[in-house]
Design a protein around this motif. Sequence first.
Motif, PDB file in Angstrom:
ATOM      1  N   LEU A 295       1.022  -1.172  -0.176  1.00  0.00           N
ATOM      2  CA  LEU A 295      -0.059  -0.052   0.033  1.00  0.00           C
ATOM      3  C   LEU A 295       0.868   1.548  -0.164  1.00  0.00           C
ATOM      4  O   LEU A 295       0.431   2.155  -0.738  1.00  0.00           O
ATOM      5  N   ALA A 296       1.909   1.250   0.779  1.00  0.00           N
ATOM      6  CA  ALA A 296       2.772   2.512   0.649  1.00  0.00           C
ATOM      7  C   ALA A 296       3.446   2.409  -0.517  1.00  0.00           C
ATOM      8  O   ALA A 296       3.478   3.608  -1.082  1.00  0.00           O
ATOM      9  N   GLY A 297       3.645   1.469  -1.393  1.00  0.00           N
ATOM     10  CA  GLY A 297       4.306   1.668  -2.673  1.00  0.00           C
ATOM     11  C   GLY A 297       3.472   2.127  -3.591  1.00  0.00           C
ATOM     12  O   GLY A 297       3.704   3.049  -4.458  1.00  0.00           O
ATOM     13  N   ILE A 298       2.053   1.635  -3.491  1.00  0.00           N
ATOM     14  CA  ILE A 298       1.121   1.928  -4.478  1.00  0.00           C
ATOM     15  C   ILE A 298       0.791   3.496  -4.454  1.00  0.00           C
ATOM     16  O   ILE A 298       0.625   4.564  -5.151  1.00  0.00           O
ATOM     17  N   ARG A 299       0.830   4.157  -2.838  1.00  0.00           N
ATOM     18  CA  ARG A 299       0.653   5.447  -2.858  1.00  0.00           C
ATOM     19  C   ARG A 299       1.996   6.428  -3.272  1.00  0.00           C
ATOM     20  O   ARG A 299       1.504   7.320  -3.896  1.00  0.00           O
ATOM     21  N   ASN A 300       2.932   5.797  -3.324  1.00  0.00           N
ATOM     22  CA  ASN A 300       3.992   6.544  -3.651  1.00  0.00           C
ATOM     23  C   ASN A 300       4.202   6.360  -5.263  1.00  0.00           C
ATOM     24  O   ASN A 300       4.393   7.450  -6.013  1.00  0.00           O
ATOM     25  N   ALA A 301       3.973   5.213  -5.908  1.00  0.00           N
ATOM     26  CA  ALA A 301       3.917   5.136  -7.389  1.00  0.00           C
ATOM     27  C   ALA A 301       2.889   6.030  -8.097  1.00  0.00           C
ATOM     28  O   ALA A 301       3.055   6.662  -9.050  1.00  0.00           O
ATOM     29  N   HIS A 302       1.696   6.394  -7.167  1.00  0.00           N
ATOM     30  CA  HIS A 302       0.633   7.370  -7.807  1.00  0.00           C
ATOM     31  C   HIS A 302       1.073   8.736  -7.808  1.00  0.00           C
ATOM     32  O   HIS A 302       0.632   9.582  -8.401  1.00  0.00           O
ATOM     33  N   ILE A 303       1.805   9.066  -6.779  1.00  0.00           N
ATOM     34  CA  ILE A 303       2.377  10.483  -6.789  1.00  0.00           C
ATOM     35  C   ILE A 303       3.272  10.595  -7.882  1.00  0.00           C
ATOM     36  O   ILE A 303       3.126  11.838  -8.978  1.00  0.00           O
ATOM     37  N   ARG A 304       4.214   9.844  -8.224  1.00  0.00           N
ATOM     38  CA  ARG A 304       5.142   9.754  -9.375  1.00  0.00           C
ATOM     39  C   ARG A 304       4.220   9.755 -10.865  1.00  0.00           C
ATOM     40  O   ARG A 304       4.524  10.744 -11.722  1.00  0.00           O
ATOM     41  N   ASP A 305       3.357   9.189 -10.781  1.00  0.00           N
ATOM     42  CA  ASP A 305       2.275   8.797 -11.945  1.00  0.00           C
ATOM     43  C   ASP A 305       1.703  10.366 -12.063  1.00  0.00           C
ATOM     44  O   ASP A 305       1.267  10.661 -13.195  1.00  0.00           O
ATOM     45  N   GLY A 306       1.063  10.838 -11.049  1.00  0.00           N
ATOM     46  CA  GLY A 306       0.522  12.137 -11.044  1.00  0.00           C
ATOM     47  C   GLY A 306       1.187  13.328 -11.688  1.00  0.00           C
ATOM     48  O   GLY A 306       0.852  14.071 -12.359  1.00  0.00           O
ATOM     49  N   VAL A 307       2.519  13.354 -11.182  1.00  0.00           N
ATOM     50  CA  VAL A 307       3.616  14.374 -11.947  1.00  0.00           C
ATOM     51  C   VAL A 307       3.644  13.836 -13.195  1.00  0.00           C
ATOM     52  O   VAL A 307       3.462  15.119 -13.934  1.00  0.00           O
ATOM     53  N   ALA A 308       3.771  12.812 -13.699  1.00  0.00           N
ATOM     54  CA  ALA A 308       3.751  12.589 -15.143  1.00  0.00           C
ATOM     55  C   ALA A 308       2.428  13.008 -15.892  1.00  0.00           C
ATOM     56  O   ALA A 308       2.547  13.908 -17.049  1.00  0.00           O
ATOM     57  N   MET A 309       1.273  12.687 -15.234  1.00  0.00           N
ATOM     58  CA  MET A 309       0.142  13.251 -15.804  1.00  0.00           C
ATOM     59  C   MET A 309       0.068  14.806 -15.938  1.00  0.00           C
ATOM     60  O   MET A 309      -0.221  15.535 -16.820  1.00  0.00           O
ATOM     61  N   VAL A 310       0.448  15.461 -14.763  1.00  0.00           N
ATOM     62  CA  VAL A 310       0.115  17.014 -14.787  1.00  0.00           C
ATOM     63  C   VAL A 310       1.230  17.460 -15.671  1.00  0.00           C
ATOM     64  O   VAL A 310       1.043  18.440 -16.635  1.00  0.00           O
ATOM     65  N   ARG A 311       2.356  17.071 -15.816  1.00  0.00           N
ATOM     66  CA  ARG A 311       3.579  17.406 -16.864  1.00  0.00           C
ATOM     67  C   ARG A 311       2.837  17.248 -18.236  1.00  0.00           C
ATOM     68  O   ARG A 311       3.009  18.036 -19.062  1.00  0.00           O
ATOM     69  N   TRP A 312       2.217  16.087 -18.646  1.00  0.00           N
ATOM     70  CA  TRP A 312       1.675  16.011 -19.857  1.00  0.00           C
ATOM     71  C   TRP A 312       0.655  16.986 -20.001  1.00  0.00           C
ATOM     72  O   TRP A 312       0.379  17.436 -21.281  1.00  0.00           O
ATOM     73  N   LEU A 313      -0.242  17.046 -19.149  1.00  0.00           N
ATOM     74  CA  LEU A 313      -1.446  18.258 -19.127  1.00  0.00           C
ATOM     75  C   LEU A 313      -0.986  19.593 -19.438  1.00  0.00           C
ATOM     76  O   LEU A 313      -1.497  20.255 -20.372  1.00  0.00           O
ATOM     77  N   TYR A 314      -0.135  19.973 -18.884  1.00  0.00           N
ATOM     78  CA  TYR A 314       0.543  21.148 -19.128  1.00  0.00           C
ATOM     79  C   TYR A 314       1.185  21.214 -20.539  1.00  0.00           C
ATOM     80  O   TYR A 314       0.903  22.395 -21.261  1.00  0.00           O
ATOM     81  N   TRP A 315       2.073  20.269 -20.764  1.00  0.00           N
ATOM     82  CA  TRP A 315       2.407  20.234 -22.190  1.00  0.00           C
ATOM     83  C   TRP A 315       1.315  20.162 -23.283  1.00  0.00           C
ATOM     84  O   TRP A 315       1.376  21.058 -24.354  1.00  0.00           O
TER      85      TRP A 315
END
Length: 578
Positions: A295-315
Amino acid sequence: MQYYGFDAWIVPSTDPHQSEYVAECWQARAWLSGFTGSAGTVVVTQTKAGLWTDSRYYIRAAQELAGSGIELFKVGFSGVLTYSEWLAAEMESGGIVGLDGGVFSIAEVERLEKAFHDKSITINHNQDLVGQLWDDRPAIPMNPVFLLDDNFSGETRTAKFSRIRGKIKEQGADAHLLSSLDDIAWTLNIRGNDVSYNPVAICYLLIKDDEVRLFIHPEKVSQSVTAALQADGIIIAEYEELFPYLQRLPSQVIVLIDPEKTNYKIMVAIEEHAKIKLGSSIPEGLKAVKNATELAGIRNAHIRDGVAMVRWLYWLDTQIHLTDHTEATIAEKLAELRSIGEHYQGLSFGTISAYQANGAIGHYAPRSETAAALKPEGLLVIDSGGQYLDGTTDITRTICLGSPTREQKRAFTAVLKAHIKLATSTFPHNTQGVQLDAITKEPLWQQGFECYHGIGHGIGHYLNVHEGPQRFSKSNTVPIELGMVSTNEPGVYFEGKFGIRIENVVITVPHATSEFGDFYGFETVSWCPIDIDLIEIPLLNTAEMDWLNGYHQTVYEKLAPYLTSEEKSWLRIETRQV
């Protein structure tokens, strides 16, 4: 068919391990029909052919089957016969249906036998007609297996063996044969690359009280991996040695197998020598409830994934007015941005990047040569996910590339209200997926909309993006337990116009305890803004606006530290309070 005396032949979408997504060598249904979706069954008689598939693929199947002579049957539509009902109606009494017992589950063969009983239709499961015709059939993949460190899995394989053996005894069995590739990967803390997007290896596993035997092509297992597995008492045998081994089992041995996950050929082999106990795969239930490390790993992975999503949406937001892009090129950019993240291992499924009318096509797969060009108008549905050593992600956003219509805003707001309904649900212990599915759809039904797919599915920990046993669907009666990780993804689709889906991943967590028992709720762990420009704000009640504002505040707080100043400013606007 004429040579073997078959009146009909059935081709499913599965492999010998009953996988949802299968290696190329077992994509027989796609080879035969041209339909490339992940789910469907083809039936061929001497004069007719049909394809049965579910609501995710109605539009896509119609397009891909055009001109083939194969009739499309939409599973789930009122009045549409199942393929077994159709066969029973089409065939004469005493007819013979042929199928490959090596790729049909025990349960499905038994369902067919029941459906054919009244007309005395028999099933021959001993041939593989497709294998005799498919001259350039790909070979079974031979990709290397690797170990998943205990720091990511949170539990050693020997500890898992102990838990599984305890359950085997409870079931009154002596051994448990596992066919499901993700169940085996979880049990052994191994991963592979034999199936696109699913980090699994093609193999079988037999667990007894005094033995664990892995049936796998040995060239896939390096010396270091072999040494690690053998140190934990695992015997490595040839993949093809499974059936000879089963035929040597003592007659008194009772083997537990899952009828939904084990092919019919295996059952026949065991029955000839030993005894069978039918029951659910033990690892499936165990792995659905994630441990604290997972569960801790899943939470951390989703933060990194969210960063990628936001960078992509901004782009995307800064590019859409300046540069020509298609559904395919923007999907490639998102994959590139994801790949930068720590522990990244690849995509968790093929990205669904669907513009305008393509957004109404379930599991739409853009191809570079036919992908739609994007314009600064209309709606884009992007459903994507990543595989990380510490978790699997799956997220969907519907994005307005211009000024939305009133119809689009009304539909989007209804989907958002449904999404919030599940995200904020509290429910007593033993609540089933079917109940939460109905509760979630209520805001859609109020508007006269229907979501034909399930509202959510289980998701693995650096494993398959679709994982059982739980689902939020019309038919799933599995109780939702603490530690389960699922998706929250209501959607509504208007053929020929547009589609809308909003998806986050949620963890089942404790909510409260009263004299009536334990109550659960959900913790959302996906972090990415929801398009405020598509919301009809007056249609949200106070509680819904509070949820949206709270969610967006958390999105900003969690992701801003990893963004550039320009991205941060953009995110501040996208997560503004409503």
